[in-house]
Design a protein around this motif. Structure first.
Motif, PDB file in Angstrom:
ATOM      1  N   MET A   1      45.897  34.772  41.704  1.00 36.00           N
ATOM      2  CA  MET A   1      47.296  34.421  41.441  1.00 36.00           C
ATOM      3  C   MET A   1      47.977  35.537  40.667  1.00 36.00           C
ATOM      4  O   MET A   1      47.450  36.038  39.683  1.00 36.00           O
ATOM      5  CB  MET A   1      47.363  33.115  40.638  1.00 36.00           C
ATOM      6  N   ALA A   2      49.157  35.949  41.093  1.00 38.42           N
ATOM      7  CA  ALA A   2      49.872  37.038  40.445  1.00 38.42           C
ATOM      8  C   ALA A   2      50.360  36.620  39.060  1.00 38.42           C
ATOM      9  O   ALA A   2      50.553  35.437  38.778  1.00 38.42           O
ATOM     10  CB  ALA A   2      51.057  37.464  41.301  1.00 38.42           C
ATOM     11  N   ARG A   3      50.569  37.594  38.195  1.00 38.11           N
ATOM     12  CA  ARG A   3      51.113  37.335  36.865  1.00 38.11           C
ATOM     13  C   ARG A   3      52.586  37.740  36.853  1.00 38.11           C
ATOM     14  O   ARG A   3      52.960  38.781  37.397  1.00 38.11           O
ATOM     15  CB  ARG A   3      50.360  38.121  35.804  1.00 38.11           C
ATOM     16  N   THR A   4      53.413  36.912  36.211  1.00 40.06           N
ATOM     17  CA  THR A   4      54.828  37.217  36.040  1.00 40.06           C
ATOM     18  C   THR A   4      55.195  37.094  34.573  1.00 40.06           C
ATOM     19  O   THR A   4      54.859  36.097  33.922  1.00 40.06           O
ATOM     20  CB  THR A   4      55.713  36.273  36.872  1.00 40.06           C
ATOM     21  N   VAL A   5      55.856  38.097  34.067  1.00 43.64           N
ATOM     22  CA  VAL A   5      56.338  38.098  32.689  1.00 43.64           C
ATOM     23  C   VAL A   5      57.855  38.252  32.726  1.00 43.64           C
ATOM     24  O   VAL A   5      58.369  39.201  33.325  1.00 43.64           O
ATOM     25  CB  VAL A   5      55.713  39.242  31.862  1.00 43.64           C
ATOM     26  N   TYR A   6      58.552  37.313  32.112  1.00 44.75           N
ATOM     27  CA  TYR A   6      60.009  37.382  32.003  1.00 44.75           C
ATOM     28  C   TYR A   6      60.358  37.857  30.597  1.00 44.75           C
ATOM     29  O   TYR A   6      59.951  37.236  29.612  1.00 44.75           O
ATOM     30  CB  TYR A   6      60.630  36.011  32.257  1.00 44.75           C
ATOM     31  N   LEU A 188      58.783  41.240  35.215  1.00 45.55           N
ATOM     32  CA  LEU A 188      57.627  42.126  35.374  1.00 45.55           C
ATOM     33  C   LEU A 188      56.567  41.381  36.167  1.00 45.55           C
ATOM     34  O   LEU A 188      56.323  40.192  35.919  1.00 45.55           O
ATOM     35  CB  LEU A 188      57.068  42.523  34.008  1.00 45.55           C
ATOM     36  N   ARG A 189      55.919  42.063  37.106  1.00 48.11           N
ATOM     37  CA  ARG A 189      54.894  41.403  37.917  1.00 48.11           C
ATOM     38  C   ARG A 189      53.646  42.270  38.046  1.00 48.11           C
ATOM     39  O   ARG A 189      53.716  43.492  38.052  1.00 48.11           O
ATOM     40  CB  ARG A 189      55.425  41.075  39.319  1.00 48.11           C
ATOM     41  N   GLU A 190      52.506  41.554  38.175  1.00 43.24           N
ATOM     42  CA  GLU A 190      51.217  42.190  38.460  1.00 43.24           C
ATOM     43  C   GLU A 190      50.586  41.440  39.626  1.00 43.24           C
ATOM     44  O   GLU A 190      50.454  40.208  39.575  1.00 43.24           O
ATOM     45  CB  GLU A 190      50.296  42.124  37.242  1.00 43.24           C
ATOM     46  N   ASP A 191      50.228  42.171  40.691  1.00 42.23           N
ATOM     47  CA  ASP A 191      49.642  41.482  41.843  1.00 42.23           C
ATOM     48  C   ASP A 191      48.171  41.166  41.571  1.00 42.23           C
ATOM     49  O   ASP A 191      47.528  41.777  40.712  1.00 42.23           O
ATOM     50  CB  ASP A 191      49.797  42.313  43.123  1.00 42.23           C
ATOM     51  N   ASP A 192      47.645  40.189  42.303  1.00 45.80           N
ATOM     52  CA  ASP A 192      46.304  39.683  42.011  1.00 45.80           C
ATOM     53  C   ASP A 192      45.206  40.383  42.796  1.00 45.80           C
ATOM     54  O   ASP A 192      44.025  40.056  42.615  1.00 45.80           O
ATOM     55  CB  ASP A 192      46.238  38.169  42.249  1.00 45.80           C
ATOM     56  N   ARG A 193      45.567  41.328  43.647  1.00 46.65           N
ATOM     57  CA  ARG A 193      44.545  42.039  44.415  1.00 46.65           C
ATOM     58  C   ARG A 193      44.300  43.440  43.858  1.00 46.65           C
ATOM     59  O   ARG A 193      43.186  43.781  43.479  1.00 46.65           O
ATOM     60  CB  ARG A 193      44.935  42.130  45.889  1.00 46.65           C
ATOM     61  N   PHE A 194      45.357  44.227  43.787  1.00 48.03           N
ATOM     62  CA  PHE A 194      45.222  45.610  43.306  1.00 48.03           C
ATOM     63  C   PHE A 194      45.512  45.733  41.811  1.00 48.03           C
ATOM     64  O   PHE A 194      45.239  46.764  41.215  1.00 48.03           O
ATOM     65  CB  PHE A 194      46.168  46.526  44.090  1.00 48.03           C
ATOM     66  N   HIS A 195      46.106  44.679  41.236  1.00 44.94           N
ATOM     67  CA  HIS A 195      46.497  44.675  39.827  1.00 44.94           C
ATOM     68  C   HIS A 195      47.476  45.801  39.501  1.00 44.94           C
ATOM     69  O   HIS A 195      47.474  46.353  38.401  1.00 44.94           O
ATOM     70  CB  HIS A 195      45.262  44.720  38.919  1.00 44.94           C
TER      71      HIS A 195
END
Length: 211
Positions: A1-6, A188-195
């Motif tokens: 699951m991707a991470r999202t920071v607002y 801000l986002r971080e994907d869950d595969r490649f990070h």
């Protein structure tokens, strides 16, 4: 699951309308600022699914706390206060008229050492000291496994929150600037595969309408 920071920049504060230097000066939100904080809270509730865990972090300065409180209430969580998320300290200039600072401020050089430059204000933070405490806060905030987070901070501090997120070396921060208006939401986002980490959206203020 991707991470999202607002990342939220606090809305209009009393030092803005009074023409005073902010920094660590503990100003409150104006009436317009409080309305904008409510609008930010509603927008984040619309963006973040109610079924997921969410964390809210905030600078401990009053104007940031007043922004974080309705956000945390709408997201049904508590606010974690972190003084490392404060705005840059302007030392002896804080709370004084803006022209007092302008008359004494020593601008950084166009080339050379901009990170440890002395701005001519007793007690003021250097750009490097400011960046290092924001980086330390971001390391702590992003160390956990929660995938939806909100950070409430200040306009200049936003630059170093973003820079920390994308792992920009502190030595490269002499010139960087990410500008956004008061009451804005940066995603801000971080994907869950490649990070890989991205700045997905900078300074969105559509939730504030025409103001």
């Amino acid at each position: 699951m991707a991470r999202t920071v607002y990342v939220v920049t606090h809305p209009e504060a009393t030092h803005h309308v009074d023409g005073l230097v902010g920094g660590w000066f503990d100003s409150d939100l104006t009436a317009d600022g409080r309305r904008d904080a409510d609008a930010v809270a509603e927008e984040l509730r619309a963006r973040i699914p109610e079924s997921v865990a969410v964390e809210v972090y905030s600078s401990d300065l009053l104007r940031a706390q007043r922004t974080a409180d309705p956000i945390a209430a709408r997201l049904r969580t508590a606010t974690v206060l972190d003084p490392r998320l404060r705005e840059k300290s302007y030392g002896e200039a804080e709370g004084r008229p803006q022209h007092w600072l302008d008359d004494r401020f020593v601008a950084p050089p166009a080339v050379g050492d901009r990170l440890t430059h002395d701005e001519g204000l007793r007690g003021a933070e250097t750009r490097e000291a400011f960046a290092r405490r924001i980086y330390a806060a971001m390391d702590a905030i992003t160390a956990g496994a929660v995938r939806h987070q909100v950070i409430v901070t200040h306009g200049f501090a936003l630059t170093f929150v973003i820079a920390a997120w994308i792992r920009m070396p502190i030595q490269a921060l002499g010139y960087v600037n990410f500008a956004a208006g008061s009451g804005s939401i940066t995603t801000l986002r971080e994907d869950d595969r490649f990070h890989n980490r991205q700045l997905a959206e900078l300074g969105d203020v559509r939730h504030l309408g025409l103001r």
